[in-house]
Scaffold this active site. Sequence first.
Site, PDB file in Angstrom:
ATOM      1  N   LYS A 277      -1.230  -0.800  21.444  1.00  8.91           N
ATOM      2  CA  LYS A 277       0.255  -0.896  21.162  1.00  8.91           C
ATOM      3  C   LYS A 277       0.648   0.426  21.987  1.00  8.91           C
ATOM      4  O   LYS A 277       0.294   1.539  21.181  1.00  8.91           O
ATOM      5  CB  LYS A 277       0.716  -0.928  19.885  1.00  8.91           C
ATOM      6  N   ASP A 282       9.812   4.131  19.896  1.00 10.34           N
ATOM      7  CA  ASP A 282      10.585   2.998  19.240  1.00 10.34           C
ATOM      8  C   ASP A 282      11.806   3.324  18.428  1.00 10.34           C
ATOM      9  O   ASP A 282      11.703   3.655  17.485  1.00 10.34           O
ATOM     10  CB  ASP A 282       9.510   2.568  18.254  1.00 10.34           C
ATOM     11  N   LYS A 289      16.914   1.396  14.659  1.00  7.17           N
ATOM     12  CA  LYS A 289      16.489   1.853  13.507  1.00  7.17           C
ATOM     13  C   LYS A 289      17.494   2.806  12.871  1.00  7.17           C
ATOM     14  O   LYS A 289      18.137   3.812  13.927  1.00  7.17           O
ATOM     15  CB  LYS A 289      15.055   2.679  13.601  1.00  7.17           C
ATOM     16  N   ASP A 300       4.441   5.527  18.249  1.00  7.22           N
ATOM     17  CA  ASP A 300       4.231   4.344  18.181  1.00  7.22           C
ATOM     18  C   ASP A 300       3.619   3.898  19.252  1.00  7.22           C
ATOM     19  O   ASP A 300       3.148   2.695  19.621  1.00  7.22           O
ATOM     20  CB  ASP A 300       5.688   3.588  18.211  1.00  7.22           C
ATOM     21  N   ASP A 359      13.149  -4.705  16.766  1.00  9.52           N
ATOM     22  CA  ASP A 359      12.410  -3.872  16.127  1.00  9.52           C
ATOM     23  C   ASP A 359      11.004  -4.391  16.278  1.00  9.52           C
ATOM     24  O   ASP A 359      10.070  -3.581  15.532  1.00  9.52           O
ATOM     25  CB  ASP A 359      12.875  -3.123  15.135  1.00  9.52           C
ATOM     26  N   GLU A 361       8.796  -5.089  18.284  1.00  8.95           N
ATOM     27  CA  GLU A 361       8.416  -5.328  19.660  1.00  8.95           C
ATOM     28  C   GLU A 361       6.935  -5.054  19.913  1.00  8.95           C
ATOM     29  O   GLU A 361       6.373  -5.555  20.877  1.00  8.95           O
ATOM     30  CB  GLU A 361       9.268  -3.991  20.360  1.00  8.95           C
ATOM     31  N   ARG A 363       4.246  -6.488  18.552  1.00  8.79           N
ATOM     32  CA  ARG A 363       3.595  -7.817  18.832  1.00  8.79           C
ATOM     33  C   ARG A 363       4.027  -8.346  20.228  1.00  8.79           C
ATOM     34  O   ARG A 363       3.290  -9.370  20.456  1.00  8.79           O
ATOM     35  CB  ARG A 363       4.105  -8.858  17.591  1.00  8.79           C
TER      36      ARG A 363
HETATM   37  N1  BES Z   1       6.579   0.877  15.087  1.00  9.67           N
HETATM   38  C1  BES Z   1       7.173   0.127  13.788  1.00  9.67           C
HETATM   39  C2  BES Z   1       6.308   0.180  12.792  1.00  9.67           C
HETATM   40  C3  BES Z   1       6.105   1.524  12.128  1.00  9.67           C
HETATM   41  C4  BES Z   1       6.504   1.826  11.018  1.00  9.67           C
HETATM   42  C5  BES Z   1       5.174   2.108  12.502  1.00  9.67           C
HETATM   43  C6  BES Z   1       6.513   3.034  10.248  1.00  9.67           C
HETATM   44  C7  BES Z   1       4.839   3.730  11.876  1.00  9.67           C
HETATM   45  C8  BES Z   1       5.455   3.928  10.805  1.00  9.67           C
HETATM   46  C9  BES Z   1       7.346  -1.342  14.366  1.00  9.67           C
HETATM   47  O1  BES Z   1       7.775  -1.666  15.663  1.00  9.67           O
HETATM   48  C10 BES Z   1       8.456  -1.920  13.384  1.00  9.67           C
HETATM   49  O2  BES Z   1       9.445  -1.390  13.728  1.00  9.67           O
HETATM   50  N2  BES Z   1       8.119  -2.961  12.532  1.00  9.67           N
HETATM   51  C11 BES Z   1       9.180  -3.494  12.003  1.00  9.67           C
HETATM   52  C12 BES Z   1       9.007  -4.869  11.977  1.00  9.67           C
HETATM   53  C13 BES Z   1      10.017  -6.072  11.243  1.00  9.67           C
HETATM   54  C14 BES Z   1      11.310  -5.675  12.174  1.00  9.67           C
HETATM   55  C15 BES Z   1       9.595  -7.491  11.401  1.00  9.67           C
HETATM   56  C16 BES Z   1       9.028  -3.142  10.432  1.00  9.67           C
HETATM   57  O3  BES Z   1       7.804  -3.005  10.141  1.00  9.67           O
HETATM   58  O4  BES Z   1       9.867  -2.711   9.808  1.00  9.67           O
HETATM   59 ZN    ZN Z   2       7.019  -0.104  16.927  1.00  8.47          ZN
HETATM   60 MN    MN Z   3       9.767  -1.366  16.019  1.00  5.88          MN
END
Ligand code: BES
Ligand code: ZN
Ligand code: MN
Length: 515
Positions: A277, A282, A289, A300, A359, A361, A363
């Site tokens: 990834k 992000d 966010k 990220d 967010d 993204e 996947r």
């Molecule tokens: N990049 C984030 C996940 C992340 C969180 C990485 C903390 C490092 C530290 C990812 O893209 C994300 O935002 N995931 C969301 C998914 C949700 C919207 C289904 C999450 O984990 O809140």
């Molecule tokens: Zn992310």
């Molecule tokens: Mn994200």
Amino acid sequence: MTALTLSTASAATLRADALVVGVAKGAKGPVLAPGSEAVDKAFGGKLATVLEALGAAGAEGEVTKLPAPDGLKVPVVIAAGLGSVPEKKDEAYGTEALRRAAGSAARALTGSKKAGFALPVTSAEDAEAIAEGALLGAYAFTAYQGGENKLAPKGKKNGNGAKLPLGEVALLGAKPRDKAFKAAAERAVAVAEEINRARDLINTPPNDLYPESFAAVATAAGKEHGIKVQVLDEKALVKGGYGGLLGVGQGSTHGPRLVKLAYTHPKAEKTLALVGKGITYDSGGISLKPAGHNETMKCDMSGAAAVFATVVAAARLGLQVNVTGWLALAENMPSGNATRPGDVLRMYSGKTVEVLNTDAEGRLVLADALTRASEETPDAIIDVATLTGAMVLALGNRTFGIMANDDAFRTSIHEIAEEVGEASWPMPLPADLRKGMDSPTADIANMGERMGGGLVAGLFLQEFVGEGIAWAHLDIAGPAFHEGAPYGYTPKGGTGSAVRTLVKLAERTAAGDLG
Ligand code: BES
Ligand code: ZN
Ligand code: MN
């Protein structure tokens, strides 16, 4: 970059800025570890007593600096804590304890030119762990400090007067002419340098590291190490129908890229595909966010950095296995062009995805790369991603989660991670969580139930893996980026999580030990 030498000198004769010895936690106070004999002799046999009087216990992470007595050719001795003494007499210290002690000592040696490491060595593996820990601990990211700063004090690296990392690690107790030790040193240097390369990429601010510039770094490294690199730019992605990468990247002025790195060995019998990834920033996109959640999101792309580092390490080590790296690069930004919650993307596989949360993204970009990687029918696919906050909630900041479509493969990766000193834990892919991603409009939604969010993400990815291919997913959202105080060989910022596990996995595959 810190240099590594296998020294033929003894601790008593080595000329350096410091000598590092090991001290462990015994039942009745600190116990000197093997390797420290000559240093202890110079202290009149009283080093353990002196350390105890100074309050040292031999605990992990502990570093005690002492002025060296006459008879040594160094001004300073550093006693590095190894944690508890091994349970059985004459048992070796664990490699992770050695790695961490060497890392803590190397950090304490910032500003020094050369240090001798006289930690306990019973095998080439021990020497490798010490070298790796020292080279990783000596890492510093200083590219953006000082230099052009007109107000920096004269002769200082930056405005804070930051010192340079330790210049040279001289390993004592290793046999410089022994084949196994030479190979161990070579491996330690290649792996540590590539982990530090990953760290540099992760730490580089996102105004300088974006898909195009990341791809350029990969292209240059490919030329240097004989790795074939192909970059799909936006035009090629449109032509190929990579709806996931394009959907995530379309809100940014920096367009997405898919980078393929192919390391091949003429006698290879197996091919590993690694998918990373690579969200260079992000922001969350339209599902923005909030402040407090976006300050470290340059991290990220840590999965892509780990994949890149692993392919280069495999090439440098000449492993007898083909390793293909896929970097799914995009910047996730909100704008008038950005994907909206409610948009439907047609993915590279042909499946449609309703984007409920922009967010989620990672996947989406990974799905396209997984399908593309599957087309080449590798023997196994491993993806690495800072995918979910849910995995951080589940496992904390230092442990990555492992999911897979094959229990034995998941177990192997978990065991390999343990062996190389990376904390990980197997996680399930419960089939009942799939229905939460049912979409009234598309084949699947990019979000499901909140509970078990890390597993939901894993289930989403699984749908884009080719039939019959062994696949594992490493969610490194916790350990990829370290925000606390440095410890052992782990610095603040990018850590290079998963590289050691992936390199060892490639080696095991080369040796025919897996599937
Ligand atoms: N990049 C984030 C996940 C992340 C969180 C990485 C903390 C490092 C530290 C990812 O893209 C994300 O935002 N995931 C969301 C998914 C949700 C919207 C289904 C999450 O984990 O809140
Ligand atoms: Zn992310
Ligand atoms: Mn994200």
